[in-house]
Design a protein around this motif. Structure first.
Motif, PDB file in Angstrom:
ATOM      1  N   THR A  41     106.172  80.867 144.468  1.00  0.00           N
ATOM      2  CA  THR A  41     106.360  80.154 143.202  1.00  0.00           C
ATOM      3  C   THR A  41     105.485  80.697 142.073  1.00  0.00           C
ATOM      4  OG1 THR A  41     104.705  78.498 143.796  1.00  0.00           O
ATOM      5  CG2 THR A  41     107.006  78.015 144.370  1.00  0.00           C
ATOM      6  N   SER A  42     104.755  81.777 142.333  1.00  0.00           N
ATOM      7  CA  SER A  42     103.889  82.345 141.295  1.00  0.00           C
ATOM      8  C   SER A  42     103.711  83.837 141.529  1.00  0.00           C
ATOM      9  CB  SER A  42     102.524  81.659 141.298  1.00  0.00           C
ATOM     10  OG  SER A  42     101.813  81.991 142.477  1.00  0.00           O
ATOM     11  N   THR A  43     103.183  84.497 140.509  1.00  0.00           N
ATOM     12  CA  THR A  43     102.817  85.906 140.618  1.00  0.00           C
ATOM     13  C   THR A  43     101.392  86.034 140.105  1.00  0.00           C
ATOM     14  OG1 THR A  43     105.094  86.635 140.231  1.00  0.00           O
ATOM     15  CG2 THR A  43     103.360  88.267 139.912  1.00  0.00           C
ATOM     16  N   LYS A  44     100.540  86.634 140.902  1.00  0.00           N
ATOM     17  CA  LYS A  44      99.163  86.881 140.495  1.00  0.00           C
ATOM     18  C   LYS A  44      99.004  88.373 140.260  1.00  0.00           C
ATOM     19  CE  LYS A  44      97.650  83.127 143.399  1.00  0.00           C
ATOM     20  NZ  LYS A  44      97.285  82.814 144.754  1.00  0.00           N
ATOM     21  N   ILE A  45      98.375  88.710 139.134  1.00  0.00           N
ATOM     22  CA  ILE A  45      98.095  90.115 138.863  1.00  0.00           C
ATOM     23  C   ILE A  45      96.631  90.243 138.455  1.00  0.00           C
ATOM     24  CG2 ILE A  45     100.463  90.626 138.185  1.00  0.00           C
ATOM     25  CD1 ILE A  45      99.509  90.777 135.299  1.00  0.00           C
ATOM     26  N   ALA A  46      96.053  91.383 138.757  1.00  0.00           N
ATOM     27  CA  ALA A  46      94.677  91.656 138.353  1.00  0.00           C
ATOM     28  C   ALA A  46      94.508  93.156 138.183  1.00  0.00           C
ATOM     29  CB  ALA A  46      93.690  91.129 139.381  1.00  0.00           C
ATOM     30  N   LEU A  47      93.665  93.515 137.231  1.00  0.00           N
ATOM     31  CA  LEU A  47      93.322  94.906 137.001  1.00  0.00           C
ATOM     32  C   LEU A  47      91.832  95.071 137.263  1.00  0.00           C
ATOM     33  CD1 LEU A  47      94.035  97.768 135.975  1.00  0.00           C
ATOM     34  CD2 LEU A  47      93.407  96.952 133.676  1.00  0.00           C
ATOM     35  N   PHE A  48      91.512  96.010 138.133  1.00  0.00           N
ATOM     36  CA  PHE A  48      90.126  96.289 138.479  1.00  0.00           C
ATOM     37  C   PHE A  48      89.756  97.695 138.049  1.00  0.00           C
ATOM     38  CE2 PHE A  48      91.346  92.971 141.381  1.00  0.00           C
ATOM     39  CZ  PHE A  48      90.202  92.200 141.529  1.00  0.00           C
ATOM     40  N   GLU A  49      88.508  97.843 137.633  1.00  0.00           N
ATOM     41  CA  GLU A  49      87.911  99.156 137.457  1.00  0.00           C
ATOM     42  C   GLU A  49      86.797  99.218 138.487  1.00  0.00           C
ATOM     43  OE1 GLU A  49      87.326 101.429 133.618  1.00  0.00           O
ATOM     44  OE2 GLU A  49      85.309 100.667 134.028  1.00  0.00           O
ATOM     45  N   ASN A  50      87.013 100.056 139.500  1.00  0.00           N
ATOM     46  CA  ASN A  50      86.166 100.050 140.693  1.00  0.00           C
ATOM     47  C   ASN A  50      86.145  98.611 141.224  1.00  0.00           C
ATOM     48  OD1 ASN A  50      85.832 102.791 140.507  1.00  0.00           O
ATOM     49  ND2 ASN A  50      83.904 102.638 139.413  1.00  0.00           N
ATOM     50  N   GLU A  51      85.008  97.958 141.268  1.00  0.00           N
ATOM     51  CA  GLU A  51      84.943  96.602 141.819  1.00  0.00           C
ATOM     52  C   GLU A  51      84.897  95.517 140.749  1.00  0.00           C
ATOM     53  OE1 GLU A  51      81.819  96.346 144.706  1.00  0.00           O
ATOM     54  OE2 GLU A  51      82.521  98.115 145.761  1.00  0.00           O
ATOM     55  N   THR A  52      85.009  95.920 139.484  1.00  0.00           N
ATOM     56  CA  THR A  52      84.924  94.973 138.377  1.00  0.00           C
ATOM     57  C   THR A  52      86.320  94.549 137.938  1.00  0.00           C
ATOM     58  OG1 THR A  52      82.893  96.039 137.613  1.00  0.00           O
ATOM     59  CG2 THR A  52      84.045  94.643 136.038  1.00  0.00           C
ATOM     60  N   CYS A  53      86.543  93.240 137.907  1.00  0.00           N
ATOM     61  CA  CYS A  53      87.833  92.717 137.448  1.00  0.00           C
ATOM     62  C   CYS A  53      87.859  92.747 135.920  1.00  0.00           C
ATOM     63  CB  CYS A  53      88.042  91.294 137.959  1.00  0.00           C
ATOM     64  SG  CYS A  53      89.652  90.619 137.496  1.00  0.00           S
ATOM     65  N   LEU A  54      88.812  93.487 135.360  1.00  0.00           N
ATOM     66  CA  LEU A  54      88.962  93.598 133.913  1.00  0.00           C
ATOM     67  C   LEU A  54      89.948  92.575 133.354  1.00  0.00           C
ATOM     68  CD1 LEU A  54      89.253  97.494 133.610  1.00  0.00           C
ATOM     69  CD2 LEU A  54      87.190  96.085 133.365  1.00  0.00           C
ATOM     70  N   TYR A  55      90.900  92.160 134.198  1.00  0.00           N
ATOM     71  CA  TYR A  55      91.959  91.246 133.750  1.00  0.00           C
ATOM     72  C   TYR A  55      92.529  90.545 134.972  1.00  0.00           C
ATOM     73  CZ  TYR A  55      96.472  89.718 131.834  1.00  0.00           C
ATOM     74  OH  TYR A  55      97.565  88.968 131.455  1.00  0.00           O
ATOM     75  N   SER A  56      92.811  89.270 134.819  1.00  0.00           N
ATOM     76  CA  SER A  56      93.406  88.510 135.912  1.00  0.00           C
ATOM     77  C   SER A  56      94.301  87.432 135.321  1.00  0.00           C
ATOM     78  CB  SER A  56      92.298  87.863 136.751  1.00  0.00           C
ATOM     79  OG  SER A  56      92.856  87.083 137.778  1.00  0.00           O
ATOM     80  N   LYS A  57      95.452  87.257 135.933  1.00  0.00           N
ATOM     81  CA  LYS A  57      96.401  86.252 135.447  1.00  0.00           C
ATOM     82  C   LYS A  57      97.215  85.720 136.622  1.00  0.00           C
ATOM     83  CE  LYS A  57      98.493  84.518 131.701  1.00  0.00           C
ATOM     84  NZ  LYS A  57      97.861  83.844 130.602  1.00  0.00           N
ATOM     85  N   ASN A  58      97.414  84.413 136.637  1.00  0.00           N
ATOM     86  CA  ASN A  58      98.248  83.760 137.637  1.00  0.00           C
ATOM     87  C   ASN A  58      99.360  83.038 136.883  1.00  0.00           C
ATOM     88  OD1 ASN A  58      99.378  82.496 139.822  1.00  0.00           O
ATOM     89  ND2 ASN A  58      97.671  81.129 140.217  1.00  0.00           N
ATOM     90  N   VAL A  59     100.606  83.448 137.123  1.00  0.00           N
ATOM     91  CA  VAL A  59     101.747  82.871 136.410  1.00  0.00           C
ATOM     92  C   VAL A  59     102.585  82.050 137.381  1.00  0.00           C
ATOM     93  CG1 VAL A  59     103.816  83.387 135.071  1.00  0.00           C
ATOM     94  CG2 VAL A  59     101.796  84.836 134.840  1.00  0.00           C
ATOM     95  N   ALA A  60     102.708  80.761 137.090  1.00  0.00           N
ATOM     96  CA  ALA A  60     103.583  79.895 137.876  1.00  0.00           C
ATOM     97  C   ALA A  60     104.999  80.040 137.328  1.00  0.00           C
ATOM     98  CB  ALA A  60     103.127  78.440 137.771  1.00  0.00           C
ATOM     99  N   HIS A  61     105.963  80.176 138.222  1.00  0.00           N
ATOM    100  CA  HIS A  61     107.355  80.363 137.815  1.00  0.00           C
ATOM    101  C   HIS A  61     108.109  79.044 137.912  1.00  0.00           C
ATOM    102  CE1 HIS A  61     106.637  84.618 137.818  1.00  0.00           C
ATOM    103  NE2 HIS A  61     106.237  84.567 139.074  1.00  0.00           N
ATOM    104  N   ASP A  62     108.956  78.812 136.938  1.00  0.00           N
ATOM    105  CA  ASP A  62     109.785  77.627 136.926  1.00  0.00           C
ATOM    106  C   ASP A  62     110.776  77.684 138.087  1.00  0.00           C
ATOM    107  OD1 ASP A  62     112.532  76.314 135.544  1.00  0.00           O
ATOM    108  OD2 ASP A  62     110.643  75.234 135.187  1.00  0.00           O
TER     109      ASP A  62
END
Length: 74
Positions: A19-40
């Motif tokens: 029911t959702s999609t999680k995405i994240a962008l890492f540079e080495n071990e550092t999270c630069l961006y993270s988003k969790n999208v719940a789908h209708d």
């Protein structure tokens, strides 16, 4: 290690759930961006199989990355 430089890696992770999609962008071990999208549920009900959702989820991910000014070329 003197004189050695650590290589920098960027990794885009995608976790498609039921029911959702999680995405994240890492540079080495550092999270630069993270988003969790719940789908209708009504949107997901349009698809017979989860694999049929690929274009829908792909476009959603690309839109999120564009909004966050994240280039896949990086």
């Amino acid at each position: 290690m003197k004189g050695s430089t650590m290589k920098t890696y960027k990794v885009l992770t995608i976790n498609p759930g039921s029911t959702s999609t999680k995405i994240a962008l890492f540079e080495n071990e550092t999270c630069l961006y993270s988003k969790n999208v719940a789908h209708d549920a009504s949107e997901l009900a349009k698809y017979n199989k989860i694999s049929d959702q690929l274009p829908y989820r792909r476009n959603m991910i690309l839109d999120l990355l564009e909004e966050a000014d994240i280039s896949l070329e990086d």
